[in-house]
Design an enzyme around this catalytic site. Structure first.
Site, short mmCIF file in Angstrom:
data_model
loop_
_atom_site.label_atom_id
_atom_site.label_comp_id
_atom_site.label_asym_id
_atom_site.label_seq_id
_atom_site.Cartn_x
_atom_site.Cartn_y
_atom_site.Cartn_z
CB SER A 40 0.65 -2.79 0.11
OG SER A 40 1.02 -1.45 0.14
CG HIS A 72 5.07 0.60 -2.06
ND1 HIS A 72 4.38 0.69 -3.23
CD2 HIS A 72 4.14 0.52 -1.08
CE1 HIS A 72 3.07 0.67 -2.97
NE2 HIS A 72 2.90 0.58 -1.67
CB THR A 94 4.75 8.03 -8.54
OG1 THR A 94 6.18 7.88 -8.59
CG2 THR A 94 4.42 9.47 -8.13
CG HIS A 95 0.54 5.91 -4.26
ND1 HIS A 95 1.72 5.34 -3.84
CD2 HIS A 95 -0.38 4.90 -4.30
CE1 HIS A 95 1.52 4.04 -3.63
NE2 HIS A 95 0.26 3.75 -3.90
CD GLU A 194 -11.58 5.17 0.83
OE1 GLU A 194 -11.36 4.21 1.62
OE2 GLU A 194 -10.77 5.53 -0.05
CG ASN A 236 -8.05 -1.90 4.79
OD1 ASN A 236 -7.07 -1.84 4.04
ND2 ASN A 236 -9.09 -1.12 4.68
I1 8IG Z 1 -3.98 -1.06 1.75
O1 8IG Z 1 -9.37 1.15 2.82
C1 8IG Z 1 -5.52 0.15 1.48
N1 8IG Z 1 -5.49 1.08 0.54
N2 8IG Z 1 -8.77 4.17 -0.58
N3 8IG Z 1 -9.08 2.64 1.16
C2 8IG Z 1 -8.31 3.17 0.15
N4 8IG Z 1 -7.10 2.71 -0.12
C3 8IG Z 1 -6.65 1.69 0.62
C4 8IG Z 1 -7.39 1.11 1.65
C5 8IG Z 1 -8.67 1.61 1.94
N5 8IG Z 1 -6.64 0.14 2.18
#
Ligand code: 8IG
Length: 273
Positions: A40, A72, A94-95, A194, A236
């Site tokens: 990203s 993506h 792939t996540h 989280e 973020n």
């Molecule tokens: I973009 O705050 C992104 N990916 N685990 N936590 C997690 N993955 C992320 C975050 C986040 N922001």
């Protein structure tokens, strides 16, 4: 449906070899020197690092599929760098949270190794634990903590992960931008962000960045003998560090506004490889 990498009798390395052969055939480039996975916010880097020789839809390569995530791109590109080297740019990740299994997660990395790549650059968008990273900092990954309770390695395969994120490549990156900060990447399973308590746990454990992708890929890259560089765009601040709720739209917007700056940075780093 079970992912093709988990079909009866499939060896994931032979499958990666097939995928690499398909890339060689379709691109006309028999061997790549480096590979980059663009997460990203990073996809513009593909346009800056060199001349695109070929762009292949991910679904035309064995074991690859269209990405599940908005933001993506879903293609594999072969790019010639100004120094004559060839880069494989993977825009389809792939996540782990997609539940296709960890073989699917690391298939692109294993394929990159089979195309000949000796350096694997893993980029991602991630959450930051350090408040000074607000506003779209690009951060080098210095190490990781894998909280997925999984590994891409199968069997008694005891791979060393000391210096997983190459000191040599981090030093090269800092030659380009001496202000680049580093941090420990903590991979959670996701796809939920989280809780603030989990972010505090990650901080207590020594983490600085929270994400959902890179640790498992880095392990597989090391297993395949590649040198790894990891970089996060902090889109973020992690939950509870920022007080407002997290949203994917916020992440996409932060990626867009950082895109030009971090893509130029990455292109300049790669030019030194
Ligand atoms: I973009 O705050 C992104 N990916 N685990 N936590 C997690 N993955 C992320 C975050 C986040 N922001």
């Amino acid at each position: 449906m079970v992912h093709p990498l988990y079909a009866e009798g499939v060896n994931p390395f032979e499958f990666a070899e097939k995928a690499a052969q398909a890339i060689a055939d379709k691109s006309g480039i028999p061997k790549h020197d480096i590979a980059l996975t663009l997460g990203s916010g990073w996809s513009k880097a593909a346009d800056l690092i060199g001349e695109t020789i070929s762009e292949i839809p991910a679904n035309e390569i064995p074991g690859f599929s269209k990405p599940a995530v908005v933001g993506h791109v879903g293609t594999i590109r072969s790019i010639r760098l100004p120094n004559g080297k060839h880069a494989l740019v993977i825009g389809a990740r792939t996540h782990f949270y997609e539940n296709h299994g960890v073989r699917a997660v690391v298939h692109s990395v294993r394929t990159a190794a089979k195309t000949g790549a000796k350096i694997m650059v893993l980029t991602n968008g991630a959450g930051g634990i350090k408040p000074e990273w607000a506003g779209g900092a690009a951060v080098l990954i210095s190490d990781h903590i894998n909280l997925t309770a999984s590994s891409p390695l199968e069997g008694a395969n005891f791979v060393d992960l000391t210096d997983l994120y190459s000191k040599r490549l981090r030093a090269l990156a800092k030659e380009v931008d001496s202000t680049l900060d580093e941090g420990v990447y903590v991979q959670f399973r996701g796809p939920h962000y989280e809780t603030p308590a989990e972010v505090q746990m990650a901080k207590t454990l020594g983490g600085h960045i929270v994400g959902m992708s890179t640790a498992l890929e880095a392990i597989a890259a090391r297993e395949s003998g590649m040198e790894v560089m990891g970089m996060s765009l902090i889109t973020n601040l992690a939950a509870g560090i920022q007080t407002t709720p997290l949203s994917h739209e916020e992440v996409i917007a932060a990626g867009k506004s950082a895109e030009a700056r971090i893509s130029k940075l990455l292109a300049e780093i790669v030019a030194r490889f």
